[in-house]
Design an enzyme around this catalytic site. Structure first.
Site, PDB file in Angstrom:
ATOM      1  N   SER A  13       0.810  -1.217   0.000  1.00 19.26           N
ATOM      2  CA  SER A  13       0.000   0.000   0.000  1.00 19.26           C
ATOM      3  C   SER A  13       0.844   1.268   0.000  1.00 19.26           C
ATOM      4  O   SER A  13       0.576   2.201  -0.769  1.00 19.26           O
ATOM      5  CB  SER A  13      -0.955  -0.001   1.213  1.00 19.26           C
ATOM      6  OG  SER A  13      -0.235  -0.203   2.418  1.00 19.26           O
ATOM      7  N   PHE A  14       1.902   1.331   0.821  1.00 16.63           N
ATOM      8  CA  PHE A  14       2.685   2.563   0.902  1.00 16.63           C
ATOM      9  C   PHE A  14       3.499   2.786  -0.370  1.00 16.63           C
ATOM     10  O   PHE A  14       3.557   3.896  -0.899  1.00 16.63           O
ATOM     11  CB  PHE A  14       3.591   2.536   2.134  1.00 16.63           C
ATOM     12  CG  PHE A  14       4.286   3.851   2.391  1.00 16.63           C
ATOM     13  CD1 PHE A  14       3.567   5.038   2.481  1.00 16.63           C
ATOM     14  CD2 PHE A  14       5.661   3.915   2.540  1.00 16.63           C
ATOM     15  CE1 PHE A  14       4.201   6.264   2.713  1.00 16.63           C
ATOM     16  CE2 PHE A  14       6.311   5.124   2.775  1.00 16.63           C
ATOM     17  CZ  PHE A  14       5.569   6.299   2.859  1.00 16.63           C
ATOM     18  N   ARG A  34       6.587  -8.926  -7.459  1.00 21.70           N
ATOM     19  CA  ARG A  34       6.748 -10.317  -7.910  1.00 21.70           C
ATOM     20  C   ARG A  34       5.472 -10.873  -8.543  1.00 21.70           C
ATOM     21  O   ARG A  34       5.523 -11.689  -9.445  1.00 21.70           O
ATOM     22  CB  ARG A  34       7.128 -11.205  -6.720  1.00 21.70           C
ATOM     23  CG  ARG A  34       8.516 -10.969  -6.168  1.00 21.70           C
ATOM     24  CD  ARG A  34       8.859 -12.075  -5.196  1.00 21.70           C
ATOM     25  NE  ARG A  34      10.185 -11.914  -4.616  1.00 21.70           N
ATOM     26  CZ  ARG A  34      10.434 -11.344  -3.459  1.00 21.70           C
ATOM     27  NH1 ARG A  34       9.437 -10.823  -2.760  1.00 21.70           N
ATOM     28  NH2 ARG A  34      11.651 -11.255  -2.989  1.00 21.70           N
ATOM     29  N   GLY A 136       7.383   8.738   8.641  1.00 21.38           N
ATOM     30  CA  GLY A 136       6.476   9.738   9.197  1.00 21.38           C
ATOM     31  C   GLY A 136       5.094   9.141   9.401  1.00 21.38           C
ATOM     32  O   GLY A 136       4.877   7.943   9.202  1.00 21.38           O
ATOM     33  N   ALA A 140      -1.148   4.755   4.403  1.00 25.04           N
ATOM     34  CA  ALA A 140      -1.194   4.749   2.932  1.00 25.04           C
ATOM     35  C   ALA A 140      -2.575   5.053   2.369  1.00 25.04           C
ATOM     36  O   ALA A 140      -2.704   5.750   1.359  1.00 25.04           O
ATOM     37  CB  ALA A 140      -0.697   3.395   2.420  1.00 25.04           C
ATOM     38  N   LYS A 191       7.898   2.578  16.883  1.00 30.15           N
ATOM     39  CA  LYS A 191       6.513   2.955  17.191  1.00 30.15           C
ATOM     40  C   LYS A 191       5.532   1.827  16.891  1.00 30.15           C
ATOM     41  O   LYS A 191       4.428   1.784  17.463  1.00 30.15           O
ATOM     42  CB  LYS A 191       6.114   4.244  16.473  1.00 30.15           C
ATOM     43  CG  LYS A 191       6.298   4.226  14.958  1.00 30.15           C
ATOM     44  CD  LYS A 191       5.100   3.706  14.207  1.00 30.15           C
ATOM     45  CE  LYS A 191       5.458   3.446  12.771  1.00 30.15           C
ATOM     46  NZ  LYS A 191       4.336   2.951  11.963  1.00 30.15           N
ATOM     47  N   SER A 254      -4.016   1.489  11.036  1.00 28.26           N
ATOM     48  CA  SER A 254      -2.695   0.963  11.380  1.00 28.26           C
ATOM     49  C   SER A 254      -2.761  -0.544  11.601  1.00 28.26           C
ATOM     50  O   SER A 254      -3.546  -1.036  12.421  1.00 28.26           O
ATOM     51  CB  SER A 254      -2.185   1.641  12.656  1.00 28.26           C
ATOM     52  OG  SER A 254      -1.190   0.861  13.280  1.00 28.26           O
ATOM     53  N   VAL A 279       1.652  -7.346   6.420  1.00 30.35           N
ATOM     54  CA  VAL A 279       2.674  -7.519   7.455  1.00 30.35           C
ATOM     55  C   VAL A 279       2.497  -6.471   8.554  1.00 30.35           C
ATOM     56  O   VAL A 279       2.406  -5.283   8.283  1.00 30.35           O
ATOM     57  CB  VAL A 279       4.086  -7.396   6.846  1.00 30.35           C
ATOM     58  CG1 VAL A 279       5.146  -7.519   7.934  1.00 30.35           C
ATOM     59  CG2 VAL A 279       4.292  -8.467   5.783  1.00 30.35           C
ATOM     60  N   GLU A 281       4.680  -5.139  11.220  1.00 32.98           N
ATOM     61  CA  GLU A 281       6.105  -5.198  11.550  1.00 32.98           C
ATOM     62  C   GLU A 281       6.378  -5.230  13.051  1.00 32.98           C
ATOM     63  O   GLU A 281       7.419  -5.707  13.496  1.00 32.98           O
ATOM     64  CB  GLU A 281       6.831  -3.993  10.933  1.00 32.98           C
ATOM     65  CG  GLU A 281       6.870  -3.970   9.415  1.00 32.98           C
ATOM     66  CD  GLU A 281       7.940  -4.885   8.821  1.00 32.98           C
ATOM     67  OE1 GLU A 281       8.631  -5.582   9.596  1.00 32.98           O
ATOM     68  OE2 GLU A 281       8.077  -4.901   7.587  1.00 32.98           O
TER      69      GLU A 281
END
Length: 343
Positions: A13-14, A34, A136, A140, A191, A254, A279, A281
């Site tokens: 997305s980002f 991929r 920042g 997304a 974060k 998020s 994912v 993270e």
């Protein structure tokens, strides 16, 4: 404005949101991924339905599965690959690099194979050291929807910072500069841990006083950890620190917040991760950060409590209790009063 040739590595997305901004800005943008079906969908329909289903993409944005051509044709490469695959992709692109190529990491995490930041993985290449970190409060889906957003490009190289500003600056996306790559990158990685804590707390219907306390003490833990590894504590007062923490700890957009909320609602960790589809993270980051904190004697009660909760089946009360009964007494650790400096 000079037109640049850019490659974004990653179909998430980002990466897609960044590629779209740069294509709208008139740059030649290819996005490598991929998945052949994803490539075909973007090129035929102008949509990345898996990650940004409601965001039509610019017609000049070209998706590709040809990594070699994408790198060869680009003067700037954004690496938007999940941390678990980041090192593998970095090794694949190394033979394709030239001394003038700029590499920008947008991945908020650590190398899962060792305690190493993503920019450090990129720096291992012997060909180009024109490397930066973009981080920042950048959810997304909001970026893709044209909501006003700020981000930070961190690099010791002014040319790198100016290139990223030139590529991404628009009426809805504002880029600020920093020379503190370590602080900006650690803020983005750390974060994610505290977003899990906040999602968990929200599922338990805690009050706003509690939420603000959790976020503020989270910031204290983040900066304490980062300063030990050479970051500037002031970095954590900016967009990459407090800004990203607020966005990630309060938004259902998020992924890490959603994992925490699911666990607070009674789900097991595996089910919570599976239900996200992308994912998160923070789970991988947590293990590594707690290990490093123990190794270096760093006081991080929230991270430690979350680790015990997720991986050692500790009771939820122990996480909350660690914040209320811990040894910390000073509010701001890096204040000018020497008595209150407690690193």
């Amino acid at each position: 404005m000079m037109k640049h040739s850019v490659c974004v590595l990653g179909g998430g997305s980002f990466g897609t949101a960044l590629a779209n901004i740069m294509a709208k800005n008139g740059h030649q943008v290819s996005q490598w991924m991929r998945n052949e079906e994803q490539v075909e969908e973007i090129n035929l329909t102008g949509l990345n339905s898996r990650y940004l289903p409601n965001a039509p993409l610019h017609r000049e944005l070209l998706a590709t599965s040809n990594l070699e051509q994408a790198i060869r044709d680009s003067d700037t490469v954004f690496v938007s690959i999940p941390s678990k695959s980041f090192e593998q992709v970095a090794k694949r692109i190394e033979p394709l690099l030239t001394a003038d190529k700029i590499l920008i990491s947008t991945t908020k995490g650590f190398n899962p194979n060792r305690f190493e930041l993503m920019s450090d993985v990129l720096r291992r290449n012997p060909i180009t050291q024109k490397i930066g970190v973009l981080s920042g409060p950048n959810l997304a889906k909001e970026i893709a929807a044209g909501q006003m957003t700020g981000s930070v490009i961190a690099s010791a190289d002014e040319h790198v910072r100016q290139r990223v500003i030139e590529l991404l600056k628009s009426s809805t996306f504002r880029i600020y500069e920093s020379k503190d790559s370590t602080g900006v990158e650690l803020a983005g990685a750390l974060k994610n841990i505290y977003a899990i804590v906040c999602g968990l707390a929200k599922a338990l219907n805690v009050g706003e006083n509690t939420m603000s306390m959790i976020m503020t003490r989270s910031l204290a833990e983040m900066s304490r950890f980062a300063v030990h590894f050479g970051a500037n504590p002031m970095t954590f007062l900016g967009l990459a620190g407090m800004g990203d923490l607020i966005a990630t700890c309060t938004s259902p957009l998020s992924r890490n917040y959603r994992v925490g909320f699911a666990i607070g609602s009674g789900q097991k960790l595996e089910d919570a991760i599976g239900g996200i589809g992308e994912v998160a993270e923070g789970v991988n980051t947590l293990k590594m950060v707690v290990d490093e904190a123990h190794r270096h004697g760093l006081y991080m009660p929230l991270a430690d409590g979350l680790s015990k909760l997720l991986f050692e089946s500790a009771a939820l009360e122990s996480l909350i209790g660690s914040m209320m009964t811990g040894e910390q007494k000073w509010d701001v650790e890096f204040a000018t009063n020497e008595e209150s400096v407690n690193v």
